[in-house]
Each structure stands twice: as structure tokens, then as C-alpha cells.
Motif scaffolding. Structure first.
Motif, short mmCIF file in Angstrom:
data_model
loop_
_atom_site.label_atom_id
_atom_site.label_comp_id
_atom_site.label_asym_id
_atom_site.label_seq_id
_atom_site.Cartn_x
_atom_site.Cartn_y
_atom_site.Cartn_z
N ILE A 12 6.93 25.39 75.74
CA ILE A 12 7.31 26.70 75.22
C ILE A 12 7.80 26.62 73.78
O ILE A 12 7.63 27.56 73.01
N ILE A 13 8.37 25.46 73.36
CA ILE A 13 8.80 25.32 71.97
C ILE A 13 7.58 25.27 71.05
O ILE A 13 7.54 25.94 70.01
N GLY A 14 6.57 24.48 71.44
CA GLY A 14 5.35 24.44 70.64
C GLY A 14 4.63 25.77 70.60
O GLY A 14 4.11 26.17 69.56
N LEU A 15 4.62 26.46 71.74
CA LEU A 15 3.97 27.78 71.80
C LEU A 15 4.67 28.76 70.86
O LEU A 15 4.02 29.49 70.11
N LEU A 51 16.97 21.61 75.99
CA LEU A 51 17.99 22.14 76.89
C LEU A 51 17.98 23.67 76.90
O LEU A 51 18.04 24.29 77.96
N ARG A 52 17.91 24.27 75.72
CA ARG A 52 17.89 25.73 75.65
C ARG A 52 16.58 26.26 76.23
O ARG A 52 16.55 27.34 76.85
N ALA A 53 15.49 25.54 76.06
CA ALA A 53 14.21 25.97 76.61
C ALA A 53 14.26 25.95 78.13
O ALA A 53 13.75 26.87 78.80
N TRP A 54 14.84 24.88 78.71
CA TRP A 54 14.96 24.83 80.18
C TRP A 54 15.83 25.97 80.69
O TRP A 54 15.51 26.58 81.72
N ALA A 55 16.92 26.26 79.98
CA ALA A 55 17.79 27.37 80.38
C ALA A 55 17.02 28.69 80.30
O ALA A 55 17.16 29.56 81.18
#
Length: 500
Positions: free
Chosen positions: A268-271, A286-290
Motif C-alpha cells: 500500500i505504501i508503494g501504491l 507500522l502505520r500501514a498495518w494499522a
């Protein structure tokens, strides 16, 4: 002798993990971020091996080089926060902004919506033949362009079959495996076996003699019924939840964002970045998993069999950090169970005990925002240290108030290494307690002297308030605390487990 063996195994595992973390993975991304920030060198992190020359500190006399914490109830303009209204309108937004900018990164605006769909569903059994409804879901996030692939979030939802009212549910970070997939019955198994043999015989007729010599061989046979009676110790967490009338959802965080420093242009970060490198305040894993947990919440809250007011989040170790973030940044979560989270989670970052800011910055920088590297700069412009952090973990915990927060640890003797700094998390929880009291809830009941607080006896727990802390006698897991968590949470949310 057994205790020494367990301790040594824990030390070696910690050292091996640290070696893997520092083996060069993600060096290019970290170097690029350092150039953006004007940092020329980072402070190396201490070793988790207590026998190494650069071993981590485990002496309390040297544990607090930065003895002052940012005041959780002091606004940035120097005004004291004395009312709930001032907390919600002034101080809480300031703390959220500081964590987003400097520690964990910001969630980008304009992300595509997650398109959830159920891909499989059946009734299974769990534990002592308890029937459950199992739904396996995929949350599709379409990519706006080809530079980064689409993201498919995997989640399995398990709820008691035949429940007569909406049930509480705990999202747990982990592999999205169903509890007990059903197997073909005898007739179905015979059909599968006959079809497989017919197909192979068409390809190789000589196999007929092989099949004749082994008449009981089957590619698919009916599975015999096996029952393993309950053994000593606590049942698996999933069984405990279902027995208490709860549901659970297993959300695979690596399907949101790979747990890999070299994968920041994927997931999702790369997207979100369209395959480009991160800016200093962009989110880390960590923020992406949250964020992924919050998107799972979206689907669960719309399901009529689940009580949206009683959905919680749980995680252990790095996923304990992510669970705390999820509850801190998304106030829809009614509760959080934070297991063995260490630095970057419930333990004070300013503590020089075990793992430190330097280990996160040099080993797991991709978990954090790029700006986090500034607080481990050895040289370069505006070099800072952990004492310069604008916020610390007591304020992250406080963002959950007045909701339910249960902080869980094990003991080093069983494998929950000193590296995690159990006492540092208790100090943070005590320092956070003022916010629970301000908002009309109860904290740990230990007062405000976070510097002088000592660990309570193992297995005793501090479970009277909406903020709870307990150290069990197990290892790097929260399973031994699950029954305590359920009993505590049931009392707080008014849930009465069904009787069989």
C-alpha cells in the motif's frame, strides 16, 4: 538448567534477529532518506547478545539518560490541559500530528477505496466441537497506475454459528488461516480418487499395474475423525475467544505492506506513492498495518452479526506496535490488547534499556517515518537524539483513552526477552494514566510517579481500570493473558458469555 537454556535461546534468537535486520536489507532506501534529511551517519544500535562488547544496557542506573517526558497534558503553547474538551480539541490533535509527522508517518490522502468481497464461506468447528461460521475475504485496492501493483488484503472472519445477537470481535494480526476446513466425505473422496486415477491412466496406461498392487492407495481418502482432548495450559487464543462468545478476524498485515525494507515501493505504501521513494513524513509499515486494520473494521462494522461498538484490535511484538497504533489513531476500536510490543510500541523510547531508537533506525527504519532517523543522527545538520523526540510512547498509549487498553508482557525466563523492556512499558502506562482520569475513566491506580514504579509480581496484574497492565509467566506471546483480557473486557463492555 532448563531456565538457563531458555534464557540463552532467547539471547541467541534476539542476536540472530538483529544480525538479520542489519544485513544490508533496505540500505538504499535508508541512504536516500538520510540524504533528504542531511544526515551523514547514524548511531549504531546495541546488540541483543549480552555477551557482545556492544551489548544493550540492562542496568537501571543507566536506563534513563533523558529523565523528563513530554507532558501529556501540556499544550504546545504552554497552557495546562484541565478539561476533557481541551484534550479533544487541543492536546490530542497536537499529539496525533507529532506522531504522524515525526515517528510513524502520515496516511496519504486520496487512497483508493478497499473493495471487500467474500471469496469462501463454510461452517467449521473449533476447540471442543464448537461450530463457527468462517468467511475468507479479500480487500482489493486498485492501483492508479502500473508503477505499483494493486493490493489485496487478506482477512478471515470467524464468528460463533447460531449466535442470537451481534457478538464482540477481536481483529488479530496474523496469517489468515481458517480453523478447520471441512474435508470431503467418503463418497466425495472416492469420486476425487477415481477421477485422479482415470486421468493418470490416460496419460500412462502402465500405471494400472501399480494401482493393482496397491489397492488401498488413494489420492483422496475420507479423513478419520480424530479428537485430541484438552491438554495442560491455556487453549489457543482463537478457542478462548469463541468459547467466550466472541468472534475474531485474522488479518494478514504483510498483505497490506510486506515486512521488508526493500519493499517500500510495493504494497500500500508503494501504491500510494505510485512506486516512488518516500518523503520524510510518509508512512512506514507500522502505520500501514494499522491502516489495514481500520479498513478491516470498515467491513466488520457493516456486518449485522458483529457488534460494531465492541470491536477490538490485538497484536504481538511488531504487530503489537501496529495494534496500539490502530487503536490510537482510530477511535472506533473499543479496545486494544498490546502484546510484548517493546520500543516503537508501549515502551518508552527515551529508555536506554534493551532495544533502542538506534536499533529501529538502523534495522527497522521502514517501520517508521523517514523523519524518525533524525533522532538517531550521529552527524549531519540538525543531528538529534532520543531526548529530542517531541512525543513518547506514554502519549501514544494516552491516545486510546478513555477506551480499553490492556498492555501484556511475558517474562525473560520463558523467552520474552529483557530486550523488550517490560518495566519501560509500565512506566509509560503510568505516565499515560492522567488522561484516563481526566476523561472520567480509571488508570492503573499507581499514581503519577512513573520514574519510581516497580514491576508488580508476575501473574498479579493491574486490571481494575480501563487501562490495564499484566505480566504473565509465559514467553513472547499474549496467549496466557487472553483469558484475563476476556474477563476484564467482558466486565467493561457488559458482555455475558453464552452458556453451553
Amino acid at each position: 538448567m532448563a531456565g538457563k537454556t531458555i534464557r540463552m535461546a532467547g539471547i541467541l534468537l534476539a542476536a540472530a534477529a538483529l544480525t538479520a535486520q542489519n544485513s544490508g536489507s533496505g540500505d538504499a532506501d535508508r541512504a536516500a532518506m538520510m540524504r533528504q534529511l542531511g544526515i551523514t551517519a547514524l548511531v549504531p544500535g546495541p546488540s541483543g547478545d549480552e555477551q557482545a562488547p556492544n551489548h544493550a544496557n540492562y542496568e537501571e542506573a543507566s536506563a534513563n539518560p533523558y529523565p523528563a517526558l513530554p507532558d501529556v497534558l501540556m499544550a504546545e503553547n504552554g497552557r495546562r490541559i484541565a478539561t476533557a474538551d481541551a484534550w479533544w480539541k487541543v492536546r490530542r490533535p497536537e499529539i496525533v500530528e507529532a506522531f504522524s509527522r515525526e515517528i510513524y508517518g502520515r496516511v496519504p490522502k486520496g487512497l483508493p477505496a478497499v473493495e471487500w468481497r467474500v471469496v469462501a464461506e463454510e461452517t467449521q468447528t473449533i476447540g471442543f466441537f464448537r461450530p463457527v461460521r468462517v468467511r475468507q475475504l479479500v480487500g482489493h485496492v486498485p492501483s492508479p497506475e502500473a508503477a505499483a501493483p494493486a493490493v489485496d488484503i487478506r482477512m478471515t472472519v470467524v464468528t460463533p454459528a447460531g449466535a442470537t445477537q451481534p457478538v464482540p470481535l477481536l481483529i488479530m494480526f496474523g496469517r489468515d488461516v481458517p480453523p478447520a476446513p471441512t474435508q470431503p466425505d467418503r463418497a466425495e473422496a472416492a469420486r476425487i480418487d477415481a477421477a485422479m486415477k482415470a486421468l493418470l491412466l490416460r496419460q500412462d496406461p502402465s500405471l494400472a499395474t501399480v494401482f493393482a498392487r496397491h489397492p488401498f492407495f488413494a489420492f483422496q481418502a475420507e479423513q478419520p475423525l480424530r479428537f485430541t482432548p484438552p491438554g495442560p495450559g491455556d487453549p489457543p487464543r482463537e478457542e478462548q475467544l469463541i468459547a467466550a462468545g466472541w468472534g475474531y478476524a485474522l488479518l494478514d498485515p504483510t498483505s497490506v505492506q510486506p515486512d521488508n525494507a526493500d519493499a517500500l515501493r510495493q504494497g500500500i505504501i508503494g501504491l500510494a506513492n505510485r512506486g516512488r521513494a518516500r518523503a520524510p513524513d510518509d508512512w512506514g509499515a507500522l502505520r500501514a498495518w494499522a491502516w489495514g486494520a481500520s479498513r478491516g473494521f470498515d467491513w466488520l462494522a457493516a456486518d449485522p452479526t458483529i457488534d460494531a461498538r465492541r470491536i477490538g484490535i490485538e497484536g504481538v511484538s511488531r504487530y503489537g506496535k501496529a495494534a496500539l497504533l490502530a487503536a490510537a489513531f482510530d477511535d472506533r476500536f473499543a479496545m486494544v490488547l498490546v502484546g510484548s510490543s517493546g520500543k516503537g510500541g508501549a515502551t518508552l523510547l527515551r529508555r536506554n534499556f534493551g532495544e533502542g531508537v538506534a536499533n529501529l533506525a538502523t534495522g527497522q527504519h521502514y517501520w517508521m517515518a523517514g523523519n524518525f532517523l533524525k533522532y538517531n543522527a550521529k552527524s549531519g545538520k540538525d543531528a538529534l537524539n532520543p531526548g529530542d523526540l517531541p512525543v513518547d510512547s506514554h502519549q501514544l498509549i494516552a491516545l486510546v483513552a478513555p477506551r480499553l487498553a490492556f498492555i501484556s508482557y511475558g517474562v525473560p525466563e520463558a523467552g520474552d526477552a529483557k530486550w523488550l523492556d517490560q518495566r519501560g512499558s509500565l512506566m509509560a502506562a503510568v505516565a499515560a494514566g492522567r488522561v484516563w482520569r481526566l476523561l472520567g475513566a480509571r488508570d492503573l491506580g499507581l499514581g503519577d510517579d512513573w520514574r519510581g514504579v516497580q514491576l508488580p509480581p508476575v501473574n498479579s496484574g493491574l486490571l481494575d481500570g480501563e487501562l490495564a497492565w499484566r505480566q504473565h509467566d509465559g514467553g513472547h506471546t499474549d496467549q496466557p493473558n487472553m483469558k484475563r483480557f476476556l474477563s476484564w473486557a467482558n466486565a467493561k463492555i457488559g458482555w455475558v458469555p453464552p452458556t453451553r
